[in-house]
Design an enzyme around this catalytic site. Structure first.
Site, short mmCIF file in Angstrom:
data_model
loop_
_atom_site.label_atom_id
_atom_site.label_comp_id
_atom_site.label_asym_id
_atom_site.label_seq_id
_atom_site.Cartn_x
_atom_site.Cartn_y
_atom_site.Cartn_z
N HIS A 124 0.24 -0.38 -3.88
CA HIS A 124 0.63 0.94 -4.40
C HIS A 124 2.08 0.84 -4.88
O HIS A 124 2.86 0.07 -4.33
CB HIS A 124 0.50 1.93 -3.24
CG HIS A 124 0.69 3.36 -3.60
ND1 HIS A 124 1.93 3.93 -3.77
CD2 HIS A 124 -0.21 4.35 -3.81
CE1 HIS A 124 1.79 5.20 -4.05
NE2 HIS A 124 0.50 5.50 -4.10
N ASP A 201 1.53 -1.81 5.10
CA ASP A 201 1.37 -0.44 4.61
C ASP A 201 0.00 0.05 5.12
O ASP A 201 -1.04 -0.35 4.61
CB ASP A 201 1.44 -0.46 3.08
CG ASP A 201 1.07 0.89 2.46
OD1 ASP A 201 0.61 1.77 3.20
OD2 ASP A 201 1.23 1.04 1.24
N GLN A 204 -3.76 3.71 4.09
CA GLN A 204 -5.20 3.93 3.95
C GLN A 204 -6.00 3.42 5.15
O GLN A 204 -7.20 3.69 5.25
CB GLN A 204 -5.72 3.24 2.67
CG GLN A 204 -5.13 3.78 1.38
CD GLN A 204 -5.56 5.22 1.08
OE1 GLN A 204 -6.48 5.77 1.69
NE2 GLN A 204 -4.88 5.85 0.13
N LYS A 227 -2.76 11.86 5.32
CA LYS A 227 -4.02 11.15 5.03
C LYS A 227 -4.88 11.05 6.28
O LYS A 227 -5.91 10.39 6.30
CB LYS A 227 -3.73 9.77 4.46
CG LYS A 227 -3.08 9.81 3.07
CD LYS A 227 -2.97 8.43 2.49
CE LYS A 227 -1.98 8.32 1.37
NZ LYS A 227 -2.37 8.99 0.13
N CYS A 367 -1.63 4.99 -8.89
CA CYS A 367 -0.30 4.48 -8.55
C CYS A 367 -0.36 2.98 -8.24
O CYS A 367 0.32 2.49 -7.32
CB CYS A 367 0.32 5.21 -7.36
SG CYS A 367 0.46 6.96 -7.60
N1 C6P Z 1 -1.97 6.91 -2.15
C1 C6P Z 1 -3.84 7.80 -3.40
O1 C6P Z 1 -4.49 8.69 -3.93
P1 C6P Z 1 2.64 8.79 0.42
O2 C6P Z 1 2.59 9.44 -0.91
O3 C6P Z 1 4.01 8.27 0.74
O4 C6P Z 1 2.03 9.60 1.51
O5 C6P Z 1 1.69 7.50 0.33
C2 C6P Z 1 1.98 6.51 -0.61
C3 C6P Z 1 0.94 5.41 -0.50
C4 C6P Z 1 1.34 4.16 -0.07
N2 C6P Z 1 0.46 3.16 0.10
C5 C6P Z 1 -0.84 3.33 -0.15
C6 C6P Z 1 -1.79 2.20 0.08
C7 C6P Z 1 -1.31 4.58 -0.60
O6 C6P Z 1 -2.61 4.74 -0.83
C8 C6P Z 1 -0.39 5.64 -0.80
C9 C6P Z 1 -0.84 6.97 -1.34
C10 C6P Z 1 -2.57 8.13 -2.66
O7 C6P Z 1 -4.22 6.63 -3.42
C11 C6P Z 1 -1.66 8.94 -3.52
S1 C6P Z 1 -1.07 8.04 -4.92
#
Ligand code: C6P
Length: 412
Positions: A124, A201, A204, A227, A367
């Site tokens: 991401h 990370d 997910q 999430k 992203c």
């Molecule tokens: N992915 C998706 O629809 P934040 O925004 O900081 O809570 O998470 C960022 C992020 C970082 N790593 C991974 C693997 C992610 O999937 C995400 C967030 C969402 O896939 C929003 S773009």
């Protein structure tokens, strides 16, 4: 087998009990954010109506209650991921902020010219951009591990990219685009042999599979509350105590200090050293309630339920000739996310047409533009499941999917 009672679970989620565009709402965008059970909503309500105050800053009862709630939430997170001590749990806003904290604070302190930082191509943007910046600042080198045909990183790629020059490996446990569960145990073991540290990370993965940071031996593990049934604006950074102790603070301000003099300051011990400014106590309270909810059901049962949903959905999707599924077909190597394309139809149109049938999915580059470029795809459509999704949700999605091309005037 002890299956989830999804009909009962669904009753806890008021938002799901509505119609959207004249259809039963089917929410399949859990990779973006999840919905909240009434237990989380009520926990935040009770906090705000009984205990709200600024934590760690007052001798009055409301400040003391807010401090207690905040600390209890932190202890709950510690147990949830099996960290050794509370000092290793830092609350942030989200995964993005947690990664930025490490890239800035650890990166600035320890990365030197020509050091290598290794990522997976499927990361991401939140796990790419902070490293690009530190690499530029330090004249270091950014390297990527590429995926094999099955959407996974294999052993040869790990051994080729992670070397004695590697300082940091930063990799998602589960890809937000392909659903791939990366072999992070292997990555961590090998990176440690090479003398590198590893940030995982877990945005997910943490909501869907049991995570044990001690068993994994991850140096840093980060995730977002929103999430996993909690509110937006609360995230977690887990870090090994000895590493966190060795790095300077990220943000400077209130509540992270020991003493402040006119020209210098000393800092509070862990974890407070990394939590400058007034904390998001209601977010922490919501995260605690979310973890209580998830663990009450059982992470193993949630994982099993999602596996059933993925298997059921994949089976149906793969039988439609114009649907192209991305990522591993092997269920042991993927979680509850399926990215796909439909011949001749732009993913944004797929999403808009499905929305008209009450089905919420995501479309775009998710992203993860470097991954899209690597896969030679402009975008994909993506469904992502959670504990409240049912077989009926998938049936409604498949029925909608079968209508997409007809909507646009194709024969089938
Ligand atoms: N992915 C998706 O629809 P934040 O925004 O900081 O809570 O998470 C960022 C992020 C970082 N790593 C991974 C693997 C992610 O999937 C995400 C967030 C969402 O896939 C929003 S773009």
């Amino acid at each position: 087998m002890n299956k989830l009672n999804v009909d009962e679970i669904k009753k806890d989620f008021p938002i799901l009990d509505q119609r959207m565009n004249g259809h039963r709402l089917v929410y399949l965008d859990n990779g973006a954010t999840t919905q909240k059970p009434i237990q989380v909503i009520e926990a935040i309500f009770y906090y705000n109506t009984r205990s709200h105050g600024n934590p760690h800053r007052g001798a009055h009862q409301l400040s003391i209650r807010a401090t207690d709630e905040y600390d209890l939430a932190k202890e709950r997170v510690r147990q949830f991921i099996n960290a050794k001590s509370l000092e290793e749990i830092i609350f942030t806003r989200n995964t993005t902020e947690s990664i930025n904290l490490i890239a800035s604070a650890y990166g600035r302190e320890f990365v030197k010219e020509n050091d290598e930082i290794v990522l997976a191509i499927s990361e991401h943007h939140s796990n790419i951009l902070p490293w690009q910046r530190i690499v530029k600042e330090k004249k270091a080198i950014l390297k990527y591990m590429y995926l094999n045909e099955d959407g996974r990183i294999d052993t040869e790629e790990i051994k080729e990219k992670i070397t004695k020059k590697t300082k940091i490996v930063s990799i998602a446990h589960m890809s937000n685009v392909l659903g791939t569960i990366h072999p992070i145990e292997e990555v961590i073991n090998y990176a440690h042999k090479m003398g590198a540290i590893v940030l995982v990370d877990g945005a997910q993965s943490t909501p869907h599979i049991k995570v044990d940071v001690q068993e994994l031996d991850a140096d840093f593990y980060v995730f977002s509350g929103h999430k996993m049934l909690a509110p937006m604006g609360i995230g977690v950074l887990y870090g090994k105590k000895e590493i966190l102790e060795s790095i300077p603070p990220f943000l400077m301000g209130g509540d992270m200090i020991e003493y402040v003099y006119e020209k210098e300051a000393t800092f509070a011990p862990l974890p407070y050293k990394f939590e400058a400014g007034t904390q998001n106590v209601e977010g922490a309270v919501g995260l605690k309630a979310a973890i209580d909810y998830l663990e009450n059901i059982g992470m193993d049962k949630i994982e099993e339920h999602e596996r059933f949903l993925v298997e059921y959905a994949l089976d149906k999707m793969l039988s439609i000739p114009y649907v192209n599924v991305q990522g591993p077909k092997d269920l042991n190597k993927r979680g509850g996310i399926i990215s796909f394309t439909i011949d001749d139809v732009h993913p944004h149109d797929v999403s808009t047409i499905l929305d008209s049938y009450g089905i919420a999915i995501r479309a775009g580059h998710h992203c993860a533009q470097p991954l899209m470029r690597y896969l030679k795809l402009p975008a994909t459509s993506r469904v992502s499941f959670y504990l409240y999704n049912t077989k009926e949700d998938i049936d409604q999605f498949i029925e909608g999917l079968r209508n997409v091309r007809k909507w646009l005037g194709y024969g089938s």
